[in-house]
Scaffold this motif. Structure first.
Motif, PDB file in Angstrom:
ATOM      1  N   ASP A  88     -13.526 -36.004 -57.041  1.00  0.00           N
ATOM      2  CA  ASP A  88     -14.299 -36.908 -57.869  1.00  0.00           C
ATOM      3  C   ASP A  88     -13.001 -37.961 -58.579  1.00  0.00           C
ATOM      4  OD1 ASP A  88     -16.558 -35.540 -58.122  1.00  0.00           O
ATOM      5  OD2 ASP A  88     -15.771 -34.132 -59.422  1.00  0.00           O
ATOM      6  N   GLY A  89     -12.290 -38.412 -57.673  1.00  0.00           N
ATOM      7  CA  GLY A  89     -11.232 -39.427 -58.127  1.00  0.00           C
ATOM      8  C   GLY A  89      -9.967 -38.953 -58.306  1.00  0.00           C
ATOM      9  N   ARG A  90     -10.017 -37.666 -58.560  1.00  0.00           N
ATOM     10  CA  ARG A  90      -8.592 -36.934 -59.035  1.00  0.00           C
ATOM     11  C   ARG A  90      -8.043 -36.312 -57.890  1.00  0.00           C
ATOM     12  NH1 ARG A  90      -9.221 -32.989 -61.902  1.00  0.00           N
ATOM     13  NH2 ARG A  90      -7.263 -32.897 -62.738  1.00  0.00           N
TER      14      ARG A  90
END
Length: 459
Positions: free
Chosen positions: A359-361
């Protein structure tokens, strides 16, 4: 000797001449014939994109036309008017993502931009001036303090001197030049090039350099502010960031910039300690410089490790290609987890956790790898030394994180105090950008002190 590596043997390459040959210019210079042919490829575009993207606004088409016409002195003056450190920038500037990237020759059919960086180097290396090419304006009677003799500070000092002001530069180290003298790979700025460029810059006159003076130790901003008509802070970023791991102070683990500085100042490369196996942690140009240089010094196995993927690396593809050409192994998606020590408490390797994006992390995967090494070099970024802004007046500067906030004319929140280069936000930490900061700040300082408009920027 680098204290943290004193337990390691000297380089296995016994021939000093062979080592020196590893640290000559990365790219061979153009011959006169090659320069003429390359200059003829330029289309001398109106509103040239190469000039528009150049951080120092060099008239690229203009200086290349001068080379084509055989006027090397004219080409050199045109470069130096905009970038007094154009010789260094011709060698270290990432032209592949700036002027050469936007060159109109760099299209799908041809895919070969004009070699702007090499042409700039050719002009400056072969210019011969009968006298200094720039005259100082009439003396203004004003004296400005510049803190830091790096690219930003020296550029600011030179332009202030051109405008008729006197300048006192305060420098912590024994030599002027900053990053160019202490922090650039030796194969990019070989020999005494950095010092020769400093000598040329100072030849304009009106600039005094005082060494051994460091803001926060034997120099305060309040003192400078009270004694000089204005102050320019070209502090750079001299504190290495920490990994935050146990064992970070163990023998064999140190900041890459410390080793690079020792390498650049060494008169005998065979005396340098060189690990057989090395890890470099980081993803920028300093990490590449460190990995390539330790490999050229004789390290057998060098691994550059980055916690994200190749596309997220701040080092350009050109720099990554240099690392690959020098047999540097690049290991991505791995975050430092633990320093591994031997029975004597010295580095024997590092444990990493494999990473991925969720999730982009960036998250750990729970899988681990260990890499054996006799030395680990940190190249995870630099920060402003806290002591530099420790006095009461300096603490009034507005900062974004560990960088000083300035307005469009490089004025800080304190009236009469300006800043530029790597120590300000925003910034790309490029030599060429630092030179531009210094130049533009000099014009702002000159304007303000002579129009009595030296007020703080509005908040």
């Amino acid at each position: 000797m680098i204290e943290s590596l004193k337990h390691l043997p000297r380089t296995s390459v016994a021939d000093g001449g062979a080592l020196d040959a590893q640290f000559t210019d990365l790219a061979p210079a153009l011959t006169a014939r090659q320069a003429a042919i390359e200059a003829a490829r330029c289309l001398y575009c109106y509103d040239a994109p190469c000039t528009r993207i150049c951080p120092t606004e060099i008239d690229v088409a203009g200086f290349i036309r001068n080379i084509h016409d055989g006027n090397l002195n004219g080409a050199a003056v045109g470069i130096l008017q905009q970038n007094i450190m154009g010789g260094a920038c011709a060698r270290v500037c990432p032209t592949e993502i700036l002027c050469e990237d936007v060159c109109v020759r760099n299209h799908d059919a041809e895919a070969r931009p004009v070699k702007i960086g090499l042409l700039q180097r050719h002009a400056l290396d072969h210019a011969h001036f009968d006298a200094y090419p720039f005259e100082r304006a009439a003396a203004t009677g004003k004296v400005i303090a510049v803190v830091g003799a790096g690219p930003a500070g020296l550029s600011c000092a030179h332009r202030l001197a051109m405008l008729g002001n006197d300048v006192v530069v305060f420098e912590a180290r024994d030599k002027a030049g900053g990053l160019n003298e202490y922090g650039i790979a030796r194969y990019k700025l070989p020999g005494d090039f950095a010092q020769r460029e400093v000598d040329f810059l100072l030849a304009i006159g009106g600039i005094e350099v005082r060494h051994g003076r460091k803001l926060g130790e034997n120099l305060t901003l309040a003192e400078l502010h009270g004694q000089y008509d204005a102050v320019f802070l070209g502090l750079g970023l001299n504190a290495s960031r920490q990994l935050g791991l146990t064992g970070e102070d163990a023998p064999g683990l140190l900041a890459a910039v410390d080793y690079i500085a020792a390498l650049r100042q060494s008169d005998d490369l065979t005396a340098l300690p060189v690990p057989r196996r090395a890890i470099v942690i980081g993803a920028g140009n300093t990490a590449i410089d460190m990995a390539v240089q330790i490999k050229r010094l004789g390290a057998e196995d060098v691994t550059l490790v980055y916690r994200r993927g190749v596309d997220a690396m701040s080092a350009t593809h050109h720099e990554q290609d240099i690392a690959k050409a020098n047999y540097v192994r690049m290991r991505t998606w791995a975050a430092p987890l633990e320093v591994l020590l031997d029975e004597h408490g010295a580095v024997r390797g590092m444990r990493f956790e494999e990473t991925r994006l969720a999730d982009g992390r960036l998250v750990g995967t729970g899988a681990f790898i260990e890499i054996a090494a006799d030395a680990i070099f940190k190249a995870i970024g630099q920060s402003l030394e806290p002591i530099a802004l420790a006095d009461a007046m300096a603490s009034e500067l507005s900062c974004s994180g560990d960088k000083i906030h300035v307005d469009g004319s490089f004025r800080t929140a304190l009236a009469g105090v300006y800043a530029g280069g790597d120590c300000v936000a925003p910034g790309q930490d490029l030599t060429v950008q630092a030179v531009q900061h210094g130049k533009l700040a000099a014009h702002a300082i000159h304007h303000d002190i002579h129009s009595k408009a030296g007020t703080a920027w509005p908040t």
